[in-house]
Design an enzyme around this catalytic site. Structure first.
Site, PDB file in Angstrom:
ATOM      1  N   ASP A 120       9.966  -8.427   0.151  1.00 61.32           N
ATOM      2  CA  ASP A 120       9.498  -7.042   0.082  1.00 61.32           C
ATOM      3  C   ASP A 120      10.646  -6.080  -0.205  1.00 61.32           C
ATOM      4  O   ASP A 120      10.449  -5.056  -0.855  1.00 61.32           O
ATOM      5  CB  ASP A 120       8.796  -6.668   1.385  1.00 61.32           C
ATOM      6  CG  ASP A 120       8.161  -5.301   1.306  1.00 61.32           C
ATOM      7  OD1 ASP A 120       7.482  -5.030   0.298  1.00 61.32           O
ATOM      8  OD2 ASP A 120       8.340  -4.505   2.233  1.00 61.32           O
ATOM      9  N   ASP A 169      11.876  -6.445  -4.287  1.00 65.95           N
ATOM     10  CA  ASP A 169      11.148  -5.850  -5.414  1.00 65.95           C
ATOM     11  C   ASP A 169      11.576  -4.413  -5.689  1.00 65.95           C
ATOM     12  O   ASP A 169      11.861  -4.039  -6.824  1.00 65.95           O
ATOM     13  CB  ASP A 169       9.633  -5.978  -5.247  1.00 65.95           C
ATOM     14  CG  ASP A 169       9.102  -5.372  -3.958  1.00 65.95           C
ATOM     15  OD1 ASP A 169       9.872  -4.756  -3.199  1.00 65.95           O
ATOM     16  OD2 ASP A 169       7.894  -5.525  -3.697  1.00 65.95           O
ATOM     17  N   ASP A 183       3.134  -2.355  -4.580  1.00 67.18           N
ATOM     18  CA  ASP A 183       3.952  -2.739  -3.430  1.00 67.18           C
ATOM     19  C   ASP A 183       3.281  -2.309  -2.128  1.00 67.18           C
ATOM     20  O   ASP A 183       3.148  -3.105  -1.193  1.00 67.18           O
ATOM     21  CB  ASP A 183       5.346  -2.124  -3.555  1.00 67.18           C
ATOM     22  CG  ASP A 183       6.260  -2.541  -2.415  1.00 67.18           C
ATOM     23  OD1 ASP A 183       6.365  -3.756  -2.159  1.00 67.18           O
ATOM     24  OD2 ASP A 183       6.859  -1.658  -1.778  1.00 67.18           O
ATOM     25  N   ASP A 226       1.654  -4.818   0.616  1.00 69.97           N
ATOM     26  CA  ASP A 226       2.174  -4.754   1.990  1.00 69.97           C
ATOM     27  C   ASP A 226       1.035  -4.716   3.004  1.00 69.97           C
ATOM     28  O   ASP A 226       1.080  -5.384   4.038  1.00 69.97           O
ATOM     29  CB  ASP A 226       3.059  -3.519   2.187  1.00 69.97           C
ATOM     30  CG  ASP A 226       4.435  -3.667   1.567  1.00 69.97           C
ATOM     31  OD1 ASP A 226       4.796  -4.785   1.153  1.00 69.97           O
ATOM     32  OD2 ASP A 226       5.155  -2.646   1.498  1.00 69.97           O
TER      33      ASP A 226
END
Length: 194
Positions: free
Chosen positions: A64, A67, A85, A89
């Site tokens: 995470d 990226d 993203d 998440d």
């Protein structure tokens, strides 16, 4: 907390990001890979392998951070990338809690209440920030952001299912406090509509 993040970034993150950039890996691909890793965590928790689940969450957390850093370093920051993203998440967090849910459903159903509340609180922390930013105020207050929530889940995973229950309670309380802090921050910093 900021010092820990900065040490992690300079000592560990940046060298790995540079290696991934050389391989020409897209930031969005890294984001999608984290989804696959979270799915593995789901199965680990469902099977009661909490220590393995904690290690997998650690890997997903690393992905995470990769990226966004790759996107910044390669000038590939896009609105869609940020949206993807954030969305992934939330899905990843849901998968982790769902795996924990299935384990406790069979072994200690009384814990399900805390799992629901911890998940709800986690989603509300993210939602209040996103909604605040949507109205032009970024309520980045409160300590139970995603990093802290995942840290507590990782610690609970390594300590085992019996201790995880207490950490779910802590996550619930912490996320509710953070949600209310953000609501009051928005209340105190918003201007009347003209």
């Amino acid at each position: 907390m900021k010092k820990i993040k900065e040490i992690y970034r300079t000592v560990f993150l940046l060298p790995l990001v540079k290696a991934l950039i050389k391989l020409n890996i897209s930031p969005n691909l890294i984001t999608l890979l984290s989804l696959g890793v979270a799915l593995i965590a789901f199965f680990a928790y469902k099977a009661g392998k909490f220590c393995l689940g904690g290690m997998i969450i650690l890997i997903a957390s690393l992905l995470d951070t990769f990226d966004g850093e790759i996107a910044r370093q390669t000038n590939r920051v896009t609105k869609f990338g940020g949206f993807l993203d954030s969305t992934i998440d939330r899905i990843n967090e849901f998968l982790i809690f769902l795996g924990i849910f299935f384990f406790y459903y069979h072994h200690a159903p009384y814990v399900l209440f805390w799992i629901f509340l911890a998940l709800f609180g986690s989603l509300m922390v993210s939602y209040t920030r996103a909604r605040g930013e949507g109205v032009g105020i970024s309520p980045q207050v409160g300590i139970f952001e995603r990093f802290v929530r995942l840290l507590f889940l990782i610690i609970g995973s390594f300590l085992g299912p019996q201790i995880m229950v207490y950490l779910l309670v802590v996550i619930t309380i912490g996320t509710f406090i953070t949600t209310f802090q953000r609501i009051f921050y928005l209340l105190n910093n918003s201007k009347p509509i003209e």
